[in-house]
Write an enzyme that holds these catalytic residues in place. Structure first.
Site, PDB file in Angstrom:
ATOM      1  N   ASP A 179     -75.692  53.981  69.802  1.00  0.00           N
ATOM      2  CA  ASP A 179     -74.435  54.529  68.794  1.00  0.00           C
ATOM      3  C   ASP A 179     -73.454  55.105  69.819  1.00  0.00           C
ATOM      4  O   ASP A 179     -73.514  55.108  71.023  1.00  0.00           O
ATOM      5  CB  ASP A 179     -75.064  55.837  68.092  1.00  0.00           C
ATOM      6  CG  ASP A 179     -74.551  56.177  67.011  1.00  0.00           C
ATOM      7  OD1 ASP A 179     -73.322  55.294  66.554  1.00  0.00           O
ATOM      8  OD2 ASP A 179     -75.003  56.667  66.023  1.00  0.00           O
TER       9      ASP A 179
ATOM     10  N   GLN B 210     -62.679  61.385  62.447  1.00  0.00           N
ATOM     11  CA  GLN B 210     -61.858  61.572  61.083  1.00  0.00           C
ATOM     12  C   GLN B 210     -60.691  60.587  61.007  1.00  0.00           C
ATOM     13  O   GLN B 210     -59.588  60.839  61.211  1.00  0.00           O
ATOM     14  CB  GLN B 210     -61.330  63.107  61.182  1.00  0.00           C
ATOM     15  CG  GLN B 210     -62.406  64.182  60.961  1.00  0.00           C
ATOM     16  CD  GLN B 210     -61.958  65.520  61.063  1.00  0.00           C
ATOM     17  OE1 GLN B 210     -61.154  65.812  60.355  1.00  0.00           O
ATOM     18  NE2 GLN B 210     -62.538  66.507  62.024  1.00  0.00           N
TER      19      GLN B 210
ATOM     20  N   LYS C 126     -79.001  54.368  56.062  1.00  0.00           N
ATOM     21  CA  LYS C 126     -79.222  55.648  56.359  1.00  0.00           C
ATOM     22  C   LYS C 126     -78.121  56.369  55.324  1.00  0.00           C
ATOM     23  O   LYS C 126     -77.282  55.697  54.830  1.00  0.00           O
ATOM     24  CB  LYS C 126     -78.852  56.306  57.660  1.00  0.00           C
ATOM     25  CG  LYS C 126     -77.442  56.398  58.091  1.00  0.00           C
ATOM     26  CD  LYS C 126     -77.156  56.794  59.356  1.00  0.00           C
ATOM     27  CE  LYS C 126     -75.846  56.753  59.951  1.00  0.00           C
ATOM     28  NZ  LYS C 126     -75.501  57.437  61.473  1.00  0.00           N
TER      29      LYS C 126
END
Length: 352
Positions: free
Chosen positions: A252, A129, A226
């Site tokens: 990732d 975030q 994606k």
């Protein structure tokens, strides 16, 4: 009070120098030995133990407990005055409790007159975030950064941040590490390098990292595109690059449910990939996520690090865990000795 009484009350008077002391300028030089001390929170004590073992020190004694009303209590059980203190606490569940515990550890160290306080946070909590993706959302990563600095931390040591701009949330030094070399060495040991191997980015945001990883393996490069129909959901729409009849290695920084990795592996298989391997630095997987990955037929193998704890009882057979303790220990020692951190990674620790 007569002179004898004064001498008894102040016995040092009769040893007063008869000649003035030698002057040392504007300061009294004092060069005590530096002390490195490592303390662990309750988020990942096993990793802290491995780091301390690599450094050749024992973990510092600290009392950590939770009161009946769910408040956290912290107390250092030994003197840390003037010490270089490293606090190991990762962002594993329960995240909020571990963040609060770290804040209290920092403030307690500050009040105990530690010389320098370094927070060692392998997985930085709330780093996903890092911006306002929708109206009326908080920038939670910035809030955590502000809280750490308000508590009194002097330096941050973290690994594979989700986004590079998180470093800009801080006004203190941030030492960023990466596990890319660790993964590259592992796959090279498995014989995955050169022609026939493709480094695949799971999305456009990881393209630069995937290109650098391809260079480490002398491999080709591809990228998946994606969309996210919702939180923790992903749908791969296209694969750019040649993957047919090749071994694909998808990398990732973090996974929470495994859904993105499974969807990506399925898309690569549909495009003709011979086998698909995935590697993830921070495996924030629940029990269901581990089981989902274990049953994913399109994934040949999974490689993760121990930046967050993984229950060995739930670990799938196709999952390999690499320890980052040696890397963290070397970085801590370089910080302590005021040596270069980027030199450990050959200047390749900023891969955003």
């Amino acid at each position: 009070m007569d002179a004898g009484t004064i001498e008894q009350a102040l016995p040092g008077l009769d040893h007063a120098p008869t000649e003035p002391a030698l002057k040392t300028g504007h300061a009294i030089p004092l060069t005590p030995k530096k002390r490195l001390m490592v303390f662990s929170g309750r988020s990942h004590p096993e990793l802290a133990e491995r780091i301390a073992e690599r450094l050749g020190v024992d973990l510092g004694e600290i009392e950590l407990k939770t009161f009946a009303n769910d408040e956290t209590y912290v107390r250092y059980c030994e003197s840390i005055r003037g010490a270089d203190v490293f606090l190991v606490q990762t962002g594993s569940p329960p995240v909020d409790q571990h963040v609060m515990e770290l804040l209290l550890m920092i403030q307690a160290a500050k009040l105990a007159s530690a010389k320098r306080i370094t927070a060692v946070i392998p997985w930085f909590p709330y780093s996903r975030q890092d911006r306002k993706a929708k109206p009326r959302e908080p920038i939670s990563g910035r809030l955590v950064a502000d809280m750490l600095q308000l508590a009194g931390v002097d330096r941050l040591l973290t690994m594979d941040l989700h986004a590079g701009q998180i470093q800009g949330f801080f006004t203190i030094p941030v030492d960023h590490m990466t596990a890319q070399q660790l993964f590259a060495r592992h796959f090279r040991d498995l014989g995955f390098s050169g022609e026939g191997v493709v480094s695949v980015a799971p999305d456009a945001g990881r393209a630069k990292v995937a290109v650098r990883f391809a260079e480490m393996l002398d491999a080709d490069f591809a990228v998946m595109h994606k969309t996210r129909p919702g939180h923790e959901q992903a749908s791969v729409t296209e694969v750019t690059g040649r993957v047919r009849d090749k071994t694909c290695i998808v990398g990732d920084d973090v996974t929470t449910t495994g859904g993105t990795l499974i969807a990506g592996a399925r898309a690569l298989r549909e495009h003709g990939a011979r086998e698909v391997w995935v590697y993830v630095t921070h495996a924030l997987l629940s029990r269901e996520g581990l089981h989902r990955l274990a049953g994913a037929e399109d994934i040949t193998g999974i490689v993760v690090t121990d930046t967050v704890p993984i229950d060995p009882r739930e670990r799938p057979e196709n999952l390999t865990v690499l320890t980052v303790s040696a890397l963290l220990a070397e970085t801590i020692m370089n910080v302590f000795s005021d040596d270069s951190v980027s030199a450990i990674f050959g200047g390749e620790n900023q891969l955003f």
